[in-house]
Design a protein around this motif. Structure first.
Motif, PDB file in Angstrom:
ATOM      1  N   THR A 409       5.563  -4.749   0.501  1.00 37.58           N
ATOM      2  CA  THR A 409       6.170  -4.719  -0.812  1.00 37.58           C
ATOM      3  C   THR A 409       6.269  -6.117  -1.371  1.00 37.58           C
ATOM      4  O   THR A 409       6.035  -7.101  -0.680  1.00 37.58           O
ATOM      5  CB  THR A 409       7.570  -4.086  -0.719  1.00 37.58           C
ATOM      6  OG1 THR A 409       8.373  -4.904   0.130  1.00 37.58           O
ATOM      7  CG2 THR A 409       7.509  -2.701  -0.138  1.00 37.58           C
ATOM      8  N   GLY A 432       0.992   9.217   1.340  1.00 31.31           N
ATOM      9  CA  GLY A 432       1.239   8.085   0.459  1.00 31.31           C
ATOM     10  C   GLY A 432      -0.039   7.330   0.170  1.00 31.31           C
ATOM     11  O   GLY A 432      -1.054   7.492   0.867  1.00 31.31           O
ATOM     12  N   PRO A 433      -0.028   6.485  -0.859  1.00 33.17           N
ATOM     13  CA  PRO A 433      -1.214   5.687  -1.183  1.00 33.17           C
ATOM     14  C   PRO A 433      -1.526   4.696  -0.061  1.00 33.17           C
ATOM     15  O   PRO A 433      -0.719   4.466   0.838  1.00 33.17           O
ATOM     16  CB  PRO A 433      -0.816   4.953  -2.472  1.00 33.17           C
ATOM     17  CG  PRO A 433       0.399   5.657  -2.975  1.00 33.17           C
ATOM     18  CD  PRO A 433       1.080   6.228  -1.786  1.00 33.17           C
ATOM     19  N   SER A 436       1.018   1.997   1.862  1.00 35.84           N
ATOM     20  CA  SER A 436       2.397   2.412   1.594  1.00 35.84           C
ATOM     21  C   SER A 436       3.287   2.322   2.825  1.00 35.84           C
ATOM     22  O   SER A 436       4.503   2.451   2.707  1.00 35.84           O
ATOM     23  CB  SER A 436       2.413   3.845   1.050  1.00 35.84           C
ATOM     24  OG  SER A 436       1.847   4.747   1.992  1.00 35.84           O
ATOM     25  N   GLU A 607       5.905   5.257  -0.590  1.00 36.98           N
ATOM     26  CA  GLU A 607       5.262   4.469  -1.636  1.00 36.98           C
ATOM     27  C   GLU A 607       5.894   3.085  -1.645  1.00 36.98           C
ATOM     28  O   GLU A 607       7.126   2.962  -1.688  1.00 36.98           O
ATOM     29  CB  GLU A 607       5.426   5.138  -2.995  1.00 36.98           C
ATOM     30  CG  GLU A 607       4.583   4.492  -4.091  1.00 36.98           C
ATOM     31  CD  GLU A 607       4.557   5.330  -5.350  1.00 36.98           C
ATOM     32  OE1 GLU A 607       3.550   5.268  -6.071  1.00 36.98           O
ATOM     33  OE2 GLU A 607       5.539   6.059  -5.611  1.00 36.98           O
ATOM     34  N   ASP A 608       5.041   2.060  -1.551  1.00 30.00           N
ATOM     35  CA  ASP A 608       5.509   0.671  -1.507  1.00 30.00           C
ATOM     36  C   ASP A 608       6.542   0.452  -0.413  1.00 30.00           C
ATOM     37  O   ASP A 608       7.518  -0.288  -0.578  1.00 30.00           O
ATOM     38  CB  ASP A 608       6.113   0.266  -2.857  1.00 30.00           C
ATOM     39  CG  ASP A 608       5.068   0.197  -3.955  1.00 30.00           C
ATOM     40  OD1 ASP A 608       3.897  -0.092  -3.630  1.00 30.00           O
ATOM     41  OD2 ASP A 608       5.423   0.445  -5.115  1.00 30.00           O
ATOM     42  N   LEU A 626       5.449  11.992  -6.273  1.00 30.60           N
ATOM     43  CA  LEU A 626       4.311  11.353  -5.605  1.00 30.60           C
ATOM     44  C   LEU A 626       3.366  12.370  -4.992  1.00 30.60           C
ATOM     45  O   LEU A 626       2.146  12.289  -5.173  1.00 30.60           O
ATOM     46  CB  LEU A 626       4.834  10.398  -4.516  1.00 30.60           C
ATOM     47  CG  LEU A 626       3.776   9.847  -3.548  1.00 30.60           C
ATOM     48  CD1 LEU A 626       2.829   8.908  -4.280  1.00 30.60           C
ATOM     49  CD2 LEU A 626       4.434   9.141  -2.365  1.00 30.60           C
ATOM     50  N   ASP A 646      -2.077   3.859 -11.977  1.00 39.06           N
ATOM     51  CA  ASP A 646      -2.065   3.842 -10.520  1.00 39.06           C
ATOM     52  C   ASP A 646      -1.999   5.246  -9.963  1.00 39.06           C
ATOM     53  O   ASP A 646      -2.579   5.553  -8.923  1.00 39.06           O
ATOM     54  CB  ASP A 646      -0.881   3.018  -9.994  1.00 39.06           C
ATOM     55  CG  ASP A 646      -1.086   1.544 -10.230  1.00 39.06           C
ATOM     56  OD1 ASP A 646      -2.236   1.169 -10.501  1.00 39.06           O
ATOM     57  OD2 ASP A 646      -0.093   0.782 -10.145  1.00 39.06           O
ATOM     58  N   ALA A 647      -1.274   6.133 -10.660  1.00 34.72           N
ATOM     59  CA  ALA A 647      -1.168   7.504 -10.168  1.00 34.72           C
ATOM     60  C   ALA A 647      -2.505   8.209 -10.261  1.00 34.72           C
ATOM     61  O   ALA A 647      -2.878   8.989  -9.396  1.00 34.72           O
ATOM     62  CB  ALA A 647      -0.111   8.258 -10.972  1.00 34.72           C
ATOM     63  N   ALA A 650      -4.615   7.117  -7.416  1.00 28.94           N
ATOM     64  CA  ALA A 650      -4.004   7.186  -6.086  1.00 28.94           C
ATOM     65  C   ALA A 650      -4.966   7.841  -5.116  1.00 28.94           C
ATOM     66  O   ALA A 650      -5.740   8.711  -5.462  1.00 28.94           O
ATOM     67  CB  ALA A 650      -2.700   7.979  -6.159  1.00 28.94           C
TER      68      ALA A 650
END
Length: 654
Positions: A409, A432-433, A436, A607-608, A626, A646-647, A650
């Motif tokens: 992060t 998650g991406p 993440s 996420e992050d 998400l 970004d979504a 993803a």
């Protein structure tokens, strides 16, 4: 993506290299004190016998052949003296054989101990160390550096003691014969000592540079000639550049070896020349003494006889070789100190993952398999690598266990305040991406890394309070790129349980949907998998890895699903094997294909580095967060034009 954390290159002083090396080398020899004592006795006896010979020579001239009283030669005495001169070399040769056997036994045993200790210590190092260090560099320290100190451990100690005793005995005998001639012989010794120290320091620096260069060559060989390295070079047409990279390292190694070999040659040539002309100077000095041209004290030259001169020059000849060997071996010791320091650098590294003295042993009979991450925050430590860039990993072999994604992060946390619970027997999925923190979270459960803050618990026990062996037995893992070593299929499956019976191995293979395929090979379970399993397909390797973890039968299973690159039929076989593997045990799956986790008991969205949602497939789809974005992206459902960029981009790759 931000670059990973910088590698910290530790100096010897920072990791304990400033400790005195020689006492540590002496401790290596401590278990062999008895044999070393026998070697010392043999050295003393041999030196004492050799010191007698010059006096026998003087007696041959002054008492037997040319008696000082002017009488006729005494043949009887001559016979006894000659017999003594013949017996002594025979005795010293026999003693030398036994001495060589003892020193060789002690030295090679100590070298094996050192190599074993180094290998065992490296096994205890944390995963981060190996992700930052070239495998070839580690192999070089185990092989080349330990081999480089072989002479010190096998011969040097004995050589130093033997030659020191021989030189001391010879000097005492020379002083007894003529202290004046002894002074003449040793007049340049202080200068030689000073020069030797300077040469030794230079050779020590060169030895370290040479071993670092050799380590780099070993790393290049290991990388470029591995199956993955060859494949990478051919795919990108980089074979010529790899050859040139090796040749450049080879040229550098050659230059350093030549420089190291030539360092000190001039010094030794001067010393050898001095010893070669010294007998002539002794004869000249003897003539001056006998004629009174050189004052030698009250006695004049009355006690200087032909026998004394011959005996003295004989002693000089015996003094030359031990002194030269002492000088050479001293330089060898100084050279080897650089190698010992390289070895001790690794031995002085303290593993980041250690077991507490009062660690709790997980009872497999009572283990339920409840996993909890409680307010976990984690930041990747700076990987430790030694002696510079030659040790750093250039590219990771694709067949090895992948290192976790170092992306973190914005404030540096890979995981930031993550709390989640997986109940016994549940199938939990993490989505998650990329970057993440999915893999990071799973690597904290078996303590590949320790949390920075918070805690990871199994059945209420902090994993840091558990014994490493019981934790390893409790947690099993199937990675996206399964690792198979060069051996038989049977050996690869049985790695999880070396004492497993043939029936147990076959049962695990059947449950992993690989038994029928194995029996299709001409050698069945005795089929060789090849280097890193490259003789097998991706699906076959994956199912062998599942069979291996089924044979281990852990209470907690971590899956890095690897079905996305497989054909439909192979994916079905692997998925069926995974379904069997997850029965009756707690399972945490990093989900790449969301279609494979619809039946998960709980799905966690990261996420992050933060846990942003959790629930079942239906609940998370309805929540529109998400998970819904990832699901729509994967199954190509249209999104609103004003959806975040970004979504829309993803992905669910690791």
């Amino acid at each position: 993506m931000r670059p990973g954390p910088a590698v910290t290159h530790l100096s010897p002083e920072e990791i304990g290299g400033n400790q005195d090396v020689l006492p540590r080398v002496a401790r290596l020899l401590r278990p062999y004190r008895g044999k070393i004592a026998l070697v010392l006795v043999a050295v003393l006896v041999s030196a004492a016998l050799q010191s007698v010979v010059p006096f026998l020579v003087r007696a041959v001239f002054d008492d037997a052949l040319f008696p000082l009283d002017g009488g006729a030669p005494r043949l009887g005495l001559l016979g006894w003296l000659v017999a003594g001169m013949c017996v002594i070399p025979v005795l010293t040769a026999l003693i030398g054989i036994g001495q060589n056997w003892l020193t060789s036994t002690v030295g090679h045993a100590a070298m094996a101990d050192l190599r074993g200790d180094l290998f065992a210590h490296l096994q205890r190092m944390e995963l981060a160390f190996f992700t930052a260090t070239k495998t070839g560099a580690i192999q070089s320290r185990l092989a080349n550096d330990v081999a480089g100190v072989r002479t010190v451990l096998t011969d040097t100690a004995t050589t130093i003691v033997q030659n020191t005793v021989t030189v001391t005995a010879a000097l005492v005998a020379m002083v007894v014969l003529s202290w004046q001639l002894t002074l003449l012989t040793l007049v340049l010794m202080p200068l030689f000592v000073v020069l030797q120290l300077r040469v030794g320091r230079r050779r020590q620096r060169l030895a370290r540079r040479t071993q670092e260069s050799l380590s780099e060559m070993t790393a290049i060989t290991e990388e470029a000639l591995s199956v993955s390295g060859i494949l990478l070079a051919k795919v990108f047409n980089r074979s010529a550049s790899e050859v040139e990279r090796y040749r450049e390292a080879n040229r550098r190694q050659t230059r350093l070896q030549v420089e190291q070999a030539m360092t000190g040659r001039t010094f030794f040539a001067v010393v050898q020349t001095f010893f070669a002309i010294t007998p002539a100077l002794i004869y000249l000095a003897g003539g001056w003494i006998l004629t009174g041209s050189l004052p030698v004290g009250a006695s004049g030259g009355a006690d200087l006889t032909a026998g004394t001169l011959v005996a003295f020059t004989t002693l000089q000849g015996r003094l030359q070789m031990p002194l030269m060997q002492l000088m050479r071996v001293t330089l060898d010791v100084q050279t080897s100190l650089a190698l010992f320091r390289r070895i001790f650098e690794y031995l002085d590294l303290v593993p980041a993952i250690t077991e507490r003295p009062d660690a709790v042993h997980l009872d497999p009979e009572r283990l339920r398999g409840r996993v909890e991450l409680r307010d976990v925050r984690f930041r990747y430590p700076e990987p430790r690598a030694l002696t510079g860039g030659a040790e750093r990993s250039r590219f990771t072999d694709g067949a090895q266990m992948p290192a976790p994604d170092p992306e973190s992060t914005g404030d540096g946390w890979a995981l930031d305040g993550v709390s989640l619970v997986v109940e016994p027997g549940q199938l939990a999925a993490i989505v998650g991406p990329s970057g993440s923190g999915k893999t990071t979270a799973t690597y904290l459960v078996p303590r590949f890394y320790d949390v920075t803050e918070g805690a990871v618990l199994i059945d209420g026990h902090d994993v840091r309070d558990l014994t490493l062996s019981s934790l390893a037995d409790a947690v099993g893992m199937v990675t996206q790129e399964p690792y198979l070593f060069h051996g038989t299929i049977r050996d690869n499956i049985a790695y999880a349980k070396p004492d497993a019976s043939a029936a147990e191995i076959e049962k695990a293979a059947r449950e992993a949907n690989i038994h029928e395929r194995i029996m299709g090979f001409p050698l069945g379970y005795d089929t060789i998998t090849g280097e890193r399993g490259y003789r097998l397909s991706g699906g076959e390797k994956q199912r062998l890895a599942i069979a291996r973890v089924l044979l281990k039968d852990p209470a907690i299973l971590i899956l890095d699903e690897a079905t996305s690159a497989l054909d439909t039929e192979t994916e079905r076989l692997v998925q069926e094997a995974l379904d069997r593997a997850t029965r009756s045990r707690t399972t945490i799956a990093i989900a790449h294909r969301l279609s494979t986790i619809r039946a998960a008991d709980v799905i966690f969205g990261l996420e992050d580095g933060r846990l942003v949602e959790q629930g079942t497939h239906e609940v998370l789809l309805a929540a529109g967060g998400l998970y819904r974005r990832l699901y729509d992206e994967q199954f190509s459902r249209p999104r609103s034009p004003d959806a975040p960029r970004d979504a829309r981009r993803a992905d669910v790759a690791l």
